[in-house]
Enzyme design. Sequence first.
Site, PDB file in Angstrom:
ATOM      1  N   THR A 294       0.866  -1.185  -0.015  1.00 23.20           N
ATOM      2  CA  THR A 294       0.064  -0.017  -0.008  1.00 23.20           C
ATOM      3  C   THR A 294       0.967   1.245  -0.086  1.00 23.20           C
ATOM      4  O   THR A 294       2.321   1.181  -0.055  1.00 23.20           O
ATOM      5  CB  THR A 294      -0.883   0.102   1.285  1.00 23.20           C
ATOM      6  N   CYS A 295       0.090   2.496   0.005  1.00 26.96           N
ATOM      7  CA  CYS A 295       1.042   3.556   0.108  1.00 26.96           C
ATOM      8  C   CYS A 295       2.022   3.808   1.356  1.00 26.96           C
ATOM      9  O   CYS A 295       2.840   4.588   1.168  1.00 26.96           O
ATOM     10  CB  CYS A 295       0.212   4.716  -0.190  1.00 26.96           C
ATOM     11  N   ASN A 296       1.466   3.119   2.293  1.00 31.28           N
ATOM     12  CA  ASN A 296       2.026   3.269   3.690  1.00 31.28           C
ATOM     13  C   ASN A 296       2.825   2.043   4.330  1.00 31.28           C
ATOM     14  O   ASN A 296       3.005   1.879   5.361  1.00 31.28           O
ATOM     15  CB  ASN A 296       1.254   4.063   4.551  1.00 31.28           C
TER      16      ASN A 296
ATOM     17  N   SER B 213      -2.904   1.612  11.665  1.00 32.19           N
ATOM     18  CA  SER B 213      -2.844   2.453  10.568  1.00 32.19           C
ATOM     19  C   SER B 213      -2.808   3.952  11.283  1.00 32.19           C
ATOM     20  O   SER B 213      -2.906   4.353  12.318  1.00 32.19           O
ATOM     21  CB  SER B 213      -4.535   2.450  10.319  1.00 32.19           C
TER      22      SER B 213
ATOM     23  N   GLN C 256      -7.787  -4.141   1.390  1.00 31.70           N
ATOM     24  CA  GLN C 256      -6.382  -4.243   0.844  1.00 31.70           C
ATOM     25  C   GLN C 256      -5.643  -5.622   1.109  1.00 31.70           C
ATOM     26  O   GLN C 256      -4.905  -6.246   0.452  1.00 31.70           O
ATOM     27  CB  GLN C 256      -5.357  -3.222   1.450  1.00 31.70           C
TER      28      GLN C 256
ATOM     29  N   GLY D  66      -7.248   9.913 -11.609  1.00 33.00           N
ATOM     30  CA  GLY D  66      -7.065   8.616 -11.288  1.00 33.00           C
ATOM     31  C   GLY D  66      -8.367   7.729 -11.164  1.00 33.00           C
ATOM     32  O   GLY D  66      -9.341   8.617 -10.666  1.00 33.00           O
ATOM     33  N   ALA D  67      -8.557   6.582 -11.330  1.00 31.96           N
ATOM     34  CA  ALA D  67      -9.710   5.900 -11.291  1.00 31.96           C
ATOM     35  C   ALA D  67      -9.567   4.483 -10.322  1.00 31.96           C
ATOM     36  O   ALA D  67     -10.443   3.616 -10.943  1.00 31.96           O
ATOM     37  CB  ALA D  67     -10.289   5.766 -12.760  1.00 31.96           C
TER      38      ALA D  67
ATOM     39  N   SER E 259      -8.808   2.105  -6.912  1.00 29.60           N
ATOM     40  CA  SER E 259      -9.682   1.978  -5.612  1.00 29.60           C
ATOM     41  C   SER E 259      -9.727   3.207  -4.796  1.00 29.60           C
ATOM     42  O   SER E 259     -10.740   3.537  -4.329  1.00 29.60           O
ATOM     43  CB  SER E 259      -9.250   0.687  -4.803  1.00 29.60           C
TER      44      SER E 259
ATOM     45  N   SER F  47      -8.950   6.430  -5.613  1.00 29.26           N
ATOM     46  CA  SER F  47      -9.551   7.541  -6.337  1.00 29.26           C
ATOM     47  C   SER F  47     -11.032   7.274  -6.342  1.00 29.26           C
ATOM     48  O   SER F  47     -11.858   8.150  -6.165  1.00 29.26           O
ATOM     49  CB  SER F  47      -9.037   7.588  -7.582  1.00 29.26           C
TER      50      SER F  47
END
Length: 471
Positions: free
Chosen positions: A49-51, A109, A120, A189-190, A192, A194
Amino acid sequence: MSLLVVGLSHRTAPVGVLERAALTGETPTRLLHDAAAAVTVGEAALVNTCNRIELYADVDKFHAGVAELSLLLARHSGVDLDELTAHLYVHYEDRAVHHLFSVACGLDSMVVGEGQILGQLRDALAKAQDEHTAGRGLNELFQQALRVGKRAHSETGIDRAGQSLVTFGLEQIAAGAGEIAGKRALVVGAGSMSSLAAATLARSGVTDLLIANRTAVRAERLAEILGGGARTVDFAKVPETLADVDLVISCTGAAGTVINAPEVAAAVAARTGGLRAVTAPLAFLDLAMPRDVDHAVHGLPGALLVDLESLSHAHAATPGAGDVDAVTRIVADEVNAFGQAQRAARIAPTVVALRSMASDVVSSELGRLESRLPDLDERSRAEIAQTVRRVVDKLLHSPTVKVKQLAAEPGGASYAEALRELFDLDPAAVQAVSGTPIGTQTGASIPAGALPEMSRGPADTGAAPTAGATR
């Protein structure tokens, strides 16, 4: 299984390192396959994921597994191993299960209790299944983690203040640029994240919602799902569209910057000097990793940029201490139950092999009796056979029940070994039942100080969960 987790997240690595380590394109798939093909690894799954970048693996050697997975993370992320190692955490066996269950519940989180992580984790499992890198062990583990996460959200109020990262980011935008309702918004973006952002904006009362994506058909599909006047714009026209909106949320998988500072400066000038004469700052919420919006936008007058770095420094509203404590207890109970079930399952092949050997002995002795007493009538033969089997069953009942109970406790693998030794069981017979060589699944925990020189992560320090992010 002997579960090993090697990873890095917002808790152990600064945003700059996470950004450089971000896995995009086909890189996650290649990393997953390389991890599964490692000498010490039987199964592998990747949470990306992004983090958070975490490799979950069933390994037969702890230290070799850590070394191989760390090297693979460095190789595929492009971050030097020495630098990356300083930010890695390692969890093994029950600690690894505890970490995954905590992640699933949102305890790890940025926004404590957020529920998006469940999707995720579901995606991570589906990816490992599709790529045939997850076997029975990881399938059961991730399925149980998903159940634990759902239980935490259904039995406690942890998600009352545990907004998604999108909601938290929009709160920061509202604090600096005014209410979201009534604004014109552009979603770039399209995917999840976005899609979640677009849906959140639609519910927030934006007056105009634009969607831009490199693949136009995906943008059109998202706009159609949202309805309510959502429409698309050409991805190439994003720079010139900036002047016509008040808020931009961007989350693409691009390897480089999508919106640069000069484009933003031009849009700000057009907004303040044009027909609209807008005085509120042009707001950007950048949820991408690596970042979509040029970091230099932070210094531009008339622009407000909220990105993952600024979100990580903000203080999200956290659930009450009672909710966190309740979820912490749920995680502890579920980890204990999962561990007991796994340890009990390890003894089962030995017990099955023991009973199979006993059955063979009974059959052999009855055959021997028949050859010595050929004139024995059928009724007597059946009664003798039943008596012998009953005696053997009664002799085996207590030790097999007891060994199952003992094996469910930490360190219980030694009881299975003792059973095999006492009854001189053929290792090949046990392996034929389990499909796994005996001795490779020890169930042992790693004592403090036994880990390599790297961060062992929050779960090993005993640190209480604090607000943090998971995309």
